[in-house]
Design a protein around this motif. Sequence first.
Motif, PDB file in Angstrom:
ATOM      1  N   ILE A   1       0.811  -1.222   0.000  1.00 34.37           N
ATOM      2  CA  ILE A   1       0.000   0.000   0.000  1.00 34.37           C
ATOM      3  C   ILE A   1       0.849   1.280   0.000  1.00 34.37           C
ATOM      4  O   ILE A   1       0.561   2.215  -0.749  1.00 34.37           O
ATOM      5  N   PRO A   2       1.928   1.381   0.824  1.00 35.06           N
ATOM      6  CA  PRO A   2       2.737   2.610   0.751  1.00 35.06           C
ATOM      7  C   PRO A   2       3.289   2.887  -0.642  1.00 35.06           C
ATOM      8  O   PRO A   2       3.240   4.019  -1.126  1.00 35.06           O
ATOM      9  N   ALA A   3       3.800   1.857  -1.306  1.00 40.00           N
ATOM     10  CA  ALA A   3       4.325   2.035  -2.661  1.00 40.00           C
ATOM     11  C   ALA A   3       3.211   2.383  -3.637  1.00 40.00           C
ATOM     12  O   ALA A   3       3.408   3.166  -4.577  1.00 40.00           O
ATOM     13  N   LEU A   4       2.034   1.826  -3.422  1.00 38.87           N
ATOM     14  CA  LEU A   4       0.879   2.126  -4.271  1.00 38.87           C
ATOM     15  C   LEU A   4       0.492   3.601  -4.152  1.00 38.87           C
ATOM     16  O   LEU A   4       0.264   4.290  -5.162  1.00 38.87           O
ATOM     17  N   LEU A   5       0.424   4.097  -2.929  1.00 39.40           N
ATOM     18  CA  LEU A   5       0.057   5.497  -2.714  1.00 39.40           C
ATOM     19  C   LEU A   5       1.091   6.438  -3.319  1.00 39.40           C
ATOM     20  O   LEU A   5       0.751   7.476  -3.912  1.00 39.40           O
ATOM     21  N   VAL A   6       2.372   6.085  -3.175  1.00 40.98           N
ATOM     22  CA  VAL A   6       3.431   6.909  -3.749  1.00 40.98           C
ATOM     23  C   VAL A   6       3.321   6.940  -5.272  1.00 40.98           C
ATOM     24  O   VAL A   6       3.493   7.988  -5.905  1.00 40.98           O
TER      25      VAL A   6
ATOM     26  N   LEU B   1      -0.893  -6.720  -9.070  1.00 37.22           N
ATOM     27  CA  LEU B   1      -0.222  -5.559  -8.490  1.00 37.22           C
ATOM     28  C   LEU B   1       1.280  -5.576  -8.786  1.00 37.22           C
ATOM     29  O   LEU B   1       1.859  -4.563  -9.197  1.00 37.22           O
ATOM     30  N   LEU B   2       1.912  -6.720  -8.589  1.00 37.03           N
ATOM     31  CA  LEU B   2       3.352  -6.804  -8.807  1.00 37.03           C
ATOM     32  C   LEU B   2       3.703  -6.632 -10.281  1.00 37.03           C
ATOM     33  O   LEU B   2       4.721  -6.016 -10.615  1.00 37.03           O
ATOM     34  N   LEU B   3       2.877  -7.173 -11.162  1.00 36.73           N
ATOM     35  CA  LEU B   3       3.107  -6.956 -12.585  1.00 36.73           C
ATOM     36  C   LEU B   3       2.988  -5.472 -12.908  1.00 36.73           C
ATOM     37  O   LEU B   3       3.854  -4.901 -13.591  1.00 36.73           O
ATOM     38  N   GLY B   4       1.919  -4.832 -12.414  1.00 32.46           N
ATOM     39  CA  GLY B   4       1.736  -3.405 -12.651  1.00 32.46           C
ATOM     40  C   GLY B   4       2.869  -2.576 -12.090  1.00 32.46           C
ATOM     41  O   GLY B   4       3.302  -1.582 -12.694  1.00 32.46           O
ATOM     42  N   PHE B   5       3.388  -2.960 -10.934  1.00 31.00           N
ATOM     43  CA  PHE B   5       4.507  -2.239 -10.321  1.00 31.00           C
ATOM     44  C   PHE B   5       5.782  -2.335 -11.162  1.00 31.00           C
ATOM     45  O   PHE B   5       6.691  -1.532 -10.995  1.00 31.00           O
ATOM     46  N   ASN B   6       5.863  -3.333 -12.032  1.00 31.87           N
ATOM     47  CA  ASN B   6       7.036  -3.529 -12.873  1.00 31.87           C
ATOM     48  C   ASN B   6       6.866  -2.961 -14.274  1.00 31.87           C
ATOM     49  O   ASN B   6       7.657  -3.283 -15.177  1.00 31.87           O
ATOM     50  N   LEU B   7       5.855  -2.116 -14.467  1.00 25.92           N
ATOM     51  CA  LEU B   7       5.573  -1.541 -15.782  1.00 25.92           C
ATOM     52  C   LEU B   7       5.672  -0.021 -15.735  1.00 25.92           C
ATOM     53  O   LEU B   7       5.476   0.585 -14.685  1.00 25.92           O
ATOM     54  N   PRO B   8       5.945   0.628 -16.878  1.00 21.44           N
ATOM     55  CA  PRO B   8       5.902   2.093 -16.924  1.00 21.44           C
ATOM     56  C   PRO B   8       4.467   2.584 -16.789  1.00 21.44           C
ATOM     57  O   PRO B   8       3.521   1.881 -17.162  1.00 21.44           O
ATOM     58  N   SER B   9       4.298   3.795 -16.296  1.00 25.03           N
ATOM     59  CA  SER B   9       2.952   4.324 -16.064  1.00 25.03           C
ATOM     60  C   SER B   9       2.272   4.816 -17.342  1.00 25.03           C
ATOM     61  O   SER B   9       1.115   5.216 -17.298  1.00 25.03           O
ATOM     62  N   ASN B  10       2.981   4.789 -18.473  1.00 23.65           N
ATOM     63  CA  ASN B  10       2.376   5.213 -19.730  1.00 23.65           C
ATOM     64  C   ASN B  10       2.176   4.051 -20.699  1.00 23.65           C
ATOM     65  O   ASN B  10       2.026   4.247 -21.899  1.00 23.65           O
ATOM     66  N   LEU B  11       2.191   2.834 -20.184  1.00 24.32           N
ATOM     67  CA  LEU B  11       2.042   1.653 -21.041  1.00 24.32           C
ATOM     68  C   LEU B  11       0.587   1.499 -21.482  1.00 24.32           C
ATOM     69  O   LEU B  11      -0.320   1.547 -20.647  1.00 24.32           O
ATOM     70  N   PRO B  12       0.327   1.309 -22.781  1.00 26.19           N
ATOM     71  CA  PRO B  12      -1.057   1.127 -23.253  1.00 26.19           C
ATOM     72  C   PRO B  12      -1.744  -0.064 -22.593  1.00 26.19           C
ATOM     73  O   PRO B  12      -1.097  -1.073 -22.279  1.00 26.19           O
ATOM     74  N   VAL B  13      -3.046   0.037 -22.404  1.00 31.68           N
ATOM     75  CA  VAL B  13      -3.797  -0.998 -21.699  1.00 31.68           C
ATOM     76  C   VAL B  13      -3.689  -2.348 -22.389  1.00 31.68           C
ATOM     77  O   VAL B  13      -3.576  -3.390 -21.726  1.00 31.68           O
ATOM     78  N   TRP B  14      -3.707  -2.362 -23.715  1.00 26.36           N
ATOM     79  CA  TRP B  14      -3.677  -3.658 -24.407  1.00 26.36           C
ATOM     80  C   TRP B  14      -2.375  -4.412 -24.154  1.00 26.36           C
ATOM     81  O   TRP B  14      -2.359  -5.645 -24.079  1.00 26.36           O
ATOM     82  N   ILE B  15      -1.270  -3.690 -23.960  1.00 24.46           N
ATOM     83  CA  ILE B  15      -0.008  -4.350 -23.623  1.00 24.46           C
ATOM     84  C   ILE B  15      -0.044  -4.848 -22.178  1.00 24.46           C
ATOM     85  O   ILE B  15       0.464  -5.933 -21.868  1.00 24.46           O
ATOM     86  N   VAL B  16      -0.656  -4.075 -21.291  1.00 24.32           N
ATOM     87  CA  VAL B  16      -0.809  -4.507 -19.898  1.00 24.32           C
ATOM     88  C   VAL B  16      -1.611  -5.803 -19.837  1.00 24.32           C
ATOM     89  O   VAL B  16      -1.254  -6.743 -19.105  1.00 24.32           O
ATOM     90  N   VAL B  17      -2.691  -5.874 -20.607  1.00 27.47           N
ATOM     91  CA  VAL B  17      -3.536  -7.073 -20.624  1.00 27.47           C
ATOM     92  C   VAL B  17      -2.760  -8.270 -21.157  1.00 27.47           C
ATOM     93  O   VAL B  17      -2.875  -9.394 -20.638  1.00 27.47           O
ATOM     94  N   LEU B  18      -1.957  -8.055 -22.193  1.00 26.76           N
ATOM     95  CA  LEU B  18      -1.105  -9.138 -22.694  1.00 26.76           C
ATOM     96  C   LEU B  18      -0.139  -9.620 -21.617  1.00 26.76           C
ATOM     97  O   LEU B  18       0.082 -10.829 -21.451  1.00 26.76           O
ATOM     98  N   GLY B  19       0.432  -8.676 -20.867  1.00 28.87           N
ATOM     99  CA  GLY B  19       1.327  -9.041 -19.782  1.00 28.87           C
ATOM    100  C   GLY B  19       0.630  -9.885 -18.727  1.00 28.87           C
ATOM    101  O   GLY B  19       1.206 -10.844 -18.195  1.00 28.87           O
TER     102      GLY B  19
END
Length: 342
Positions: free
Chosen positions: A39-44, A93-111
């Motif tokens: 949660i702390p890392a999420l809020l940051v 959550l861990l996958l999302g934490f390892n991605l850039p914040s500007n990654l398109p949603v379709w690539i996130v879904v593939l991940g």
Amino acid sequence: MPYEIKKNNMNKLIVSLSPHTHGSDSVEKNMYGVIIALIPALLVSLFYFGIGSAIVLSSSVLACVFFEWFITKFILKRETATIADGSAILTGLLLGFNLPSNLPVWIVVLGALFAIGLGKMTFGGLGQNPFNPALVGRCVLLVSFPAQMTSWPVAGQLSSYLDATTGATPLSIMKTAIKTGDANVLGELPDTLHLLLGTNPTSGLGTIGEVCAIALLLGFVYMLWKKIITWHIPVSIIVTVFVFTGLLHLGNPIYANPVAEILTGGLMLGAIFMATDYVTSPMTAKGQLIYGVFIGVLTVIIRNWGSYPEGMSFAILVMNAFTPIINTYTKPKRFGEILVNK
């Protein structure tokens, strides 16, 4: 199965297989405990990246939960759903934490599909996967979409998503110094306080979850307090990286100082939350120390002499493969066993 022994037709002794003691731990308790620690890392991340972080993390979690439900129900055809145990949420959550914040949603879904489908459910689900699912998803995306996966938004663009301005990360600066042989390049690195807080005013911050070392350390302290993990893996990784990079820095100033190496990139995130995965890490304290040391060594080697600026993800996956061997050679002596020299 338990069975009864009757004695003098008066007392019944219930005999069952071991173990005979029961603890309060459960899969659900530990999974949600790690989620709380994040949660702390999420809020940051929301504070620094704004809407981009929210979109990437929510997409990753929802996709991971969906794919686990779909594969369990329609491919494996199991009646009992596993999404309630929290493991799919944690993977998302861990996958999302390892991605850039500007990654398109379709690539996130593939991940998410790679993480759950390839990294987890292919082997039978939770407890049977040899590799960390989130890192499987991350590394497949890194190899498949290198340009999108190495584009790092600068902090403060809270309402920007795909159009966010990007910049070089501290790891990229370190890599440039090594390639050019110019130690002066390292002068562009943020100071220690900026690295601790994640406030990097002149360059990109990195992946969503790695930006603030203090937030990650708070999660580490919480998990130690709740006895979700032990200190062996995180500390052995961090100490190894500190010693190895310290020797390199003393030998040649083109290599960054060890404090900067520890506080940049995904080292803290990987050491605390990824390498400590129950399923893919060794069971004994001795094995965990060996595992952590080798992760630290591989991380430094890949960072400094590999093609990618970051080596944490690859180092953990490589050592995941060696976990069964480490378990075999570090298992404790069985209780009551007597060794006889022949």
